[in-house]
Scaffold this motif. Structure first.
Motif, mmCIF file in Angstrom:
data_model
loop_
_atom_site.group_PDB
_atom_site.id
_atom_site.type_symbol
_atom_site.label_atom_id
_atom_site.label_comp_id
_atom_site.label_asym_id
_atom_site.label_seq_id
_atom_site.Cartn_x
_atom_site.Cartn_y
_atom_site.Cartn_z
ATOM 1 N N VAL A 215 0.499 13.808 -8.178
ATOM 2 C CA VAL A 215 0.971 16.148 -8.221
ATOM 3 C C VAL A 215 0.726 16.094 -10.031
ATOM 4 N N ARG A 216 1.221 15.014 -10.162
ATOM 5 C CA ARG A 216 2.117 15.492 -12.018
ATOM 6 C C ARG A 216 0.637 16.187 -12.177
ATOM 7 N N TYR A 217 -0.572 15.506 -12.353
ATOM 8 C CA TYR A 217 -1.235 15.878 -13.263
ATOM 9 C C TYR A 217 -2.440 16.437 -12.186
ATOM 10 N N TYR B 271 7.065 16.381 -0.351
ATOM 11 C CA TYR B 271 6.254 15.267 0.063
ATOM 12 C C TYR B 271 6.971 13.674 0.111
ATOM 13 N N ILE B 272 7.645 13.825 -0.422
ATOM 14 C CA ILE B 272 8.711 12.714 -0.086
ATOM 15 C C ILE B 272 9.767 13.161 1.089
ATOM 16 N N GLU B 273 10.016 13.945 1.229
ATOM 17 C CA GLU B 273 11.037 14.828 2.888
ATOM 18 C C GLU B 273 10.066 14.492 3.971
ATOM 19 N N PHE B 274 8.907 15.136 3.875
ATOM 20 C CA PHE B 274 7.209 14.894 4.653
ATOM 21 C C PHE B 274 7.538 13.557 5.356
ATOM 22 N N LEU B 275 7.860 12.650 3.999
ATOM 23 C CA LEU B 275 7.114 11.452 4.917
ATOM 24 C C LEU B 275 8.724 10.417 5.182
ATOM 25 N N ALA B 276 9.880 11.012 4.624
ATOM 26 C CA ALA B 276 11.484 10.802 5.309
ATOM 27 C C ALA B 276 11.249 11.685 7.094
ATOM 28 N N GLY B 277 10.426 12.064 6.844
ATOM 29 C CA GLY B 277 11.222 12.948 8.227
ATOM 30 C C GLY B 277 9.990 12.090 8.771
ATOM 31 N N PHE B 278 8.955 11.664 8.701
ATOM 32 C CA PHE B 278 7.647 11.387 9.613
ATOM 33 C C PHE B 278 8.498 9.896 10.182
ATOM 34 N N MET C 223 0.967 -1.148 0.079
ATOM 35 C CA MET C 223 0.186 -0.095 0.123
ATOM 36 C C MET C 223 1.057 1.488 -0.067
ATOM 37 N N ILE C 224 2.216 1.497 1.201
ATOM 38 C CA ILE C 224 3.161 2.206 0.840
ATOM 39 C C ILE C 224 3.322 2.597 -0.579
ATOM 40 N N VAL C 225 3.417 1.623 -1.764
ATOM 41 C CA VAL C 225 4.548 1.277 -2.662
ATOM 42 C C VAL C 225 3.733 1.910 -3.459
ATOM 43 N N ALA C 226 2.238 1.186 -3.430
ATOM 44 C CA ALA C 226 1.357 2.241 -4.293
ATOM 45 C C ALA C 226 0.440 3.281 -4.014
ATOM 46 N N GLN C 227 0.681 3.853 -2.631
ATOM 47 C CA GLN C 227 0.213 5.680 -2.851
ATOM 48 C C GLN C 227 1.627 6.335 -3.070
ATOM 49 N N LEU C 228 2.850 5.482 -3.338
ATOM 50 C CA LEU C 228 3.743 6.919 -3.449
ATOM 51 C C LEU C 228 3.340 6.751 -4.773
ATOM 52 N N ALA C 229 2.991 5.677 -5.859
ATOM 53 C CA ALA C 229 3.208 5.963 -7.056
ATOM 54 C C ALA C 229 1.974 6.668 -7.113
ATOM 55 N N LEU D 26 1.161 25.650 7.008
ATOM 56 C CA LEU D 26 2.582 25.656 5.708
ATOM 57 C C LEU D 26 2.444 24.719 4.766
ATOM 58 N N SER D 27 1.148 24.479 4.113
ATOM 59 C CA SER D 27 0.244 24.474 2.868
ATOM 60 C C SER D 27 0.521 23.056 2.772
ATOM 61 N N PHE D 28 0.258 22.085 4.014
ATOM 62 C CA PHE D 28 0.430 20.929 4.487
ATOM 63 C C PHE D 28 -0.573 19.753 3.454
ATOM 64 N N TRP D 29 0.311 19.410 2.182
ATOM 65 C CA TRP D 29 0.167 18.318 1.637
ATOM 66 C C TRP D 29 -0.441 18.758 0.797
ATOM 67 N N GLN D 30 -0.468 19.780 0.854
ATOM 68 C CA GLN D 30 -0.630 20.914 -0.907
ATOM 69 C C GLN D 30 1.029 21.324 -1.311
ATOM 70 N N TRP D 31 2.005 20.986 -0.848
ATOM 71 C CA TRP D 31 3.147 21.200 -1.647
ATOM 72 C C TRP D 31 3.296 21.241 -3.358
ATOM 73 N N HIS D 32 3.668 21.791 -3.868
ATOM 74 C CA HIS D 32 3.934 22.311 -5.609
ATOM 75 C C HIS D 32 4.381 21.097 -5.833
ATOM 76 N N ALA D 33 6.204 20.905 -4.931
ATOM 77 C CA ALA D 33 6.848 19.435 -5.353
ATOM 78 C C ALA D 33 6.573 18.165 -5.694
ATOM 79 N N TYR D 34 6.692 17.415 -5.742
ATOM 80 C CA TYR D 34 6.631 15.730 -5.166
ATOM 81 C C TYR D 34 7.088 15.056 -3.831
ATOM 82 N N ALA D 35 9.080 16.370 -4.882
ATOM 83 C CA ALA D 35 10.076 15.759 -3.296
ATOM 84 C C ALA D 35 9.389 16.428 -2.080
#
Length: 194
Positions: free
Chosen positions: A84-86, A113-120, A72-78, A102-111
């Protein structure tokens, strides 16, 4: 009971829920528009399943459910990448305006989201290292993962209400939620009987 039934049920339990989102992803890519699907669904599922993985470290539940969380983690990342792309051209993050702190979960770049998840994940790992031997902490992790996942339809309902439309949201996703919860309940019930 036939010996292959529990194996088939375990595989279905592990693979089925992540596959629910394939039709949604294909629809977004085909239309080149993620309008109608709330990215907050991805947030809930990512955070809940990451938390469930840490819960598994403290309280080993069935392997099929752990594999389900990882898939599910892999599927949701995809799916998040596709969303984000579309994303719609007219969206708050394209104009730098969001009502969320902080515009939570409405960020401009996919990166982002990845930074937030890495921090989490890092914060969760540190907390697990500190409190992982506490039965209370492990129980809280389980309740947080389950409680968060139970809110899954709420952001989609809010999104549909704001749009006053179901445009872009696939009925297959809704059916997958209902069917998945029903199968999950029956699977847990049957596995406790064995």
């Amino acid at each position: 009971m036939a010996s292959w039934i529990p194996t088939v049920a375990a595989v279905g339990m592990a693979v089925g829920p992540p596959l629910v989102y394939v039709d949604q992803a294909v629809s977004i890519v085909r239309k080149k528009d993620s309008t109608g699907f709330s990215r907050d669904v991805c947030a809930i599922l990512l955070i809940a399943n990451i938390t469930r993985c840490f819960f598994w470290l403290g309280n080993r539940f069935e392997l099929a459910l752990l594999i389900q969380s990882l898939l599910m983690i892999v599927a949701q990342l995809a799916l998040l990448y596709i969303c984000v792309r579309y994303r719609p051209r007219v969206s708050p993050e394209n104009f730098g305006a969001s009502p969320r702190p902080l515009s939570f979960w409405q960020w401009h770049a996919y990166a982002q989201y990845i930074e937030f998840l890495a921090g989490f994940i890092l914060c969760s790992a540190i907390l697990f290292l500190i409190f992982g031997r506490s039965e209370l902490y492990i129980t809280i992790l389980g309740f947080v993962a389950l409680g968060l996942e139970s809110t899954l339809p709420i952001p989609q309902l809010i999104s549909n209400y704001k749009q006053r439309s179901l445009y872009g949201f696939r009925a297959s996703t809704l059916l997958g939620w209902v069917g998945g919860d029903s199968f999950n309940s029956r699977y847990v019930q049957c596995s406790n009987c064995l």
